[in-house]
Write an enzyme that holds these catalytic residues in place. Structure first.
Site, PDB file in Angstrom:
ATOM      1  N   HIS A 135      16.963   6.838 -43.735  1.00 19.67           N
ATOM      2  CA  HIS A 135      17.738   5.831 -42.999  1.00 19.67           C
ATOM      3  C   HIS A 135      19.238   6.019 -43.204  1.00 19.67           C
ATOM      4  O   HIS A 135      19.687   6.693 -44.146  1.00 19.67           O
ATOM      5  CB  HIS A 135      17.337   4.434 -43.467  1.00 19.67           C
ATOM      6  N   GLU A 144      10.028   2.121 -49.539  1.00 19.08           N
ATOM      7  CA  GLU A 144      10.624   2.692 -50.737  1.00 19.08           C
ATOM      8  C   GLU A 144       9.945   2.147 -51.987  1.00 19.08           C
ATOM      9  O   GLU A 144       9.247   1.120 -51.952  1.00 19.08           O
ATOM     10  CB  GLU A 144      12.126   2.381 -50.755  1.00 19.08           C
ATOM     11  N   GLU A 192       5.555  11.826 -18.217  1.00 17.19           N
ATOM     12  CA  GLU A 192       4.121  11.712 -18.518  1.00 17.19           C
ATOM     13  C   GLU A 192       3.456  10.666 -17.633  1.00 17.19           C
ATOM     14  O   GLU A 192       2.345  10.886 -17.118  1.00 17.19           O
ATOM     15  CB  GLU A 192       3.940  11.369 -19.991  1.00 17.19           C
TER      16      GLU A 192
END
Length: 435
Positions: free
Chosen positions: A239, A315, A53
């Site tokens: 995770h 969480e 890019e």
């Protein structure tokens, strides 16, 4: 006084493997007529998406400069760069810090081509960057054949005719403000403070890819749903394991914030390799908790991407249950546990979060991210409850569905969000990369 020449540069780059065989493409357009003034593309061998890019940006700026003999003079040329790479746009505008060693020299090279005051940067969704994308793919196709891209063989302009017109192209104006500052910092080897999910400027979204939050018509469902362009696709990664995971202990945002275990670090490396081979991830957003940041960091290092932190992905706060097993909670706080299992509005003992509170937080985060990443594929590194909540909301399932989903450590799920408010669950709890 001679008026400056004005151009729009659209650039793109890609890698089939990330890293893998890579190429770039760039086009220079007259912002008044929409006419294509120059095209360039090149196969660059094995590289990452981001390197390709940046190479496309550099080639596009050079092509624009070549059209104006005195382009190096301040005020002789104004260029609006349009790219679907949020990373390149934000870094070159000075809003995101440039950390990756491969990116810094490329950003500095791009900043040297024209005076900083001559260039502005704008993010556009992928479907608005079809011309440059097609050129990049032509370059990669040529590389696969052992050749380089040839202008005479290109059909990119024909294939994308009508995808951009003078009406689509915003006026090119100056001074570009923060874009000039960003380019100057890149040129000097300095960088701006790293953007965060709460402060970084959201990308502009055109009407035909309006985010979920902006949809006004009632959502259609099933096969009758209209195709409203590329969705915001969230690849949801839980995770890797911590020391608490195998023991199935409550581990939320109100506890000890554990690190990945040795097993968790291995899982993070395995998923990083799998995502690199897939080559579709364009952005990475992570919960602020350590286990997610470490997992996201392993993936980011492999893909050459930045990690943005989003507090809304944290969480649940499990209050007094943090660090306890289910059996231990049953023994110590039985009545509170029964209430929690029976109602989404019941919170864990000691001031924790209810599932209803988490759902409101996660839904707000979803809306914010679908706006920012319309048309993009984004890796969200987060936890069991946020992932289950996103899946439940996408399915329109009741709160008790939360207890009927299994999410393994380092598992991958995916949900796509369309502009009309529809969502499509595409994957749930995939662990094939761990086998």
């Amino acid at each position: 006084m001679t008026q400056p020449r004005q151009f729009v540069v659209e650039a793109d780059g890609g890698s089939r493997g990330n890293p893998g065989p890579a190429g770039y493409g760039a086009v220079v357009i007259d912002p008044v007529t929409g006419e294509t003034l120059a095209e360039t593309a090149e196969y660059i061998g094995v590289a990452t998406n981001n390197v390709a890019e940046y190479k496309g940006l550099i080639a596009g700026l050079r092509a624009a400069k070549a059209l104006v003999p005195d382009a190096s003079a301040d005020g002789a040329l104004l260029v609006r760069v349009r790219m679907d790479s949020k990373l390149v746009v934000e870094q070159m505008s000075g809003r995101w810090k440039i950390k990756h060693p491969d990116m810094k020299p490329l950003a500095a090279e791009a900043a040297r081509i024209l005076p900083p005051s001559a260039v502005t940067y704008e993010w556009i969704p992928r479907e608005k960057n079809k011309h440059a994308d097609r050129l990049a793919n032509e370059a990669m196709d040529a590389g696969k054949r052992g050749k380089q891209w040839e202008p005479s063989a290109s059909t990119a302009s024909l294939d994308t005719r009508g995808s951009a017109s003078a009406m689509d192209l915003p006026p090119v104006s100056g001074p570009p403000g923060d874009a000039a500052a960003g380019a100057a910092r890149a040129l000097a080897g300095r960088t701006a403070p790293e953007g965060t999910a709460d402060t970084a400027q959201a990308a502009p979204v055109p009407a035909d890819t309006a985010p979920v939050a902006a949809a006004t018509a009632a959502p259609q469902v099933g096969w009758a749903a209209p195709d409203l362009g590329a969705p915001a696709t969230f690849v949801l990664l839980r995770h890797g394991e911590t020391a608490l995971t195998p023991e199935k202990r409550f581990s939320g945002s109100g506890g000890s914030d554990p690190e990945l275990s040795a097993a968790g670090r291995r899982q993070a490396e395995l998923i990083a390799g799998a995502l690199a081979a897939r080559g579709t991830i364009e952005e990475i957003v992570s919960s602020p908790l350590r286990r997610c940041r470490e997992t996201a960091g392993a993936v980011a290092a492999r893909l050459g991407l930045e990690v943005r932190i989003e507090d809304g992905l944290r969480e649940t706060d499990f209050g007094a249950w943090e660090g306890l097993t289910f059996a231990e909670v049953r023994e110590r706080h039985g009545a509170d546990l029964d209430a929690w299992l029976g109602s989404a509005k019941a919170a864990p003992t000691g001031g924790g979060e209810s599932f209803a509170e988490v759902a409101r937080r996660v839904a707000a985060t979803r809306d914010r991210l679908t706006t920012r990443y319309a048309g993009r594929t984004v890796l969200l590194v987060t936890h069991v409850t946020p992932i289950k909540t996103l899946v439940r909301l996408a399915l329109g399932a009741p709160p008790e569905a939360m207890f009927r989903m299994e999410l393994s450590a380092a598992s991958v799920s995916a949900v796509a969000y369309y502009a009309d408010g529809n969502a499509s669950v595409r994957l749930l709890n995939d662990t094939s990369h761990l086998r």
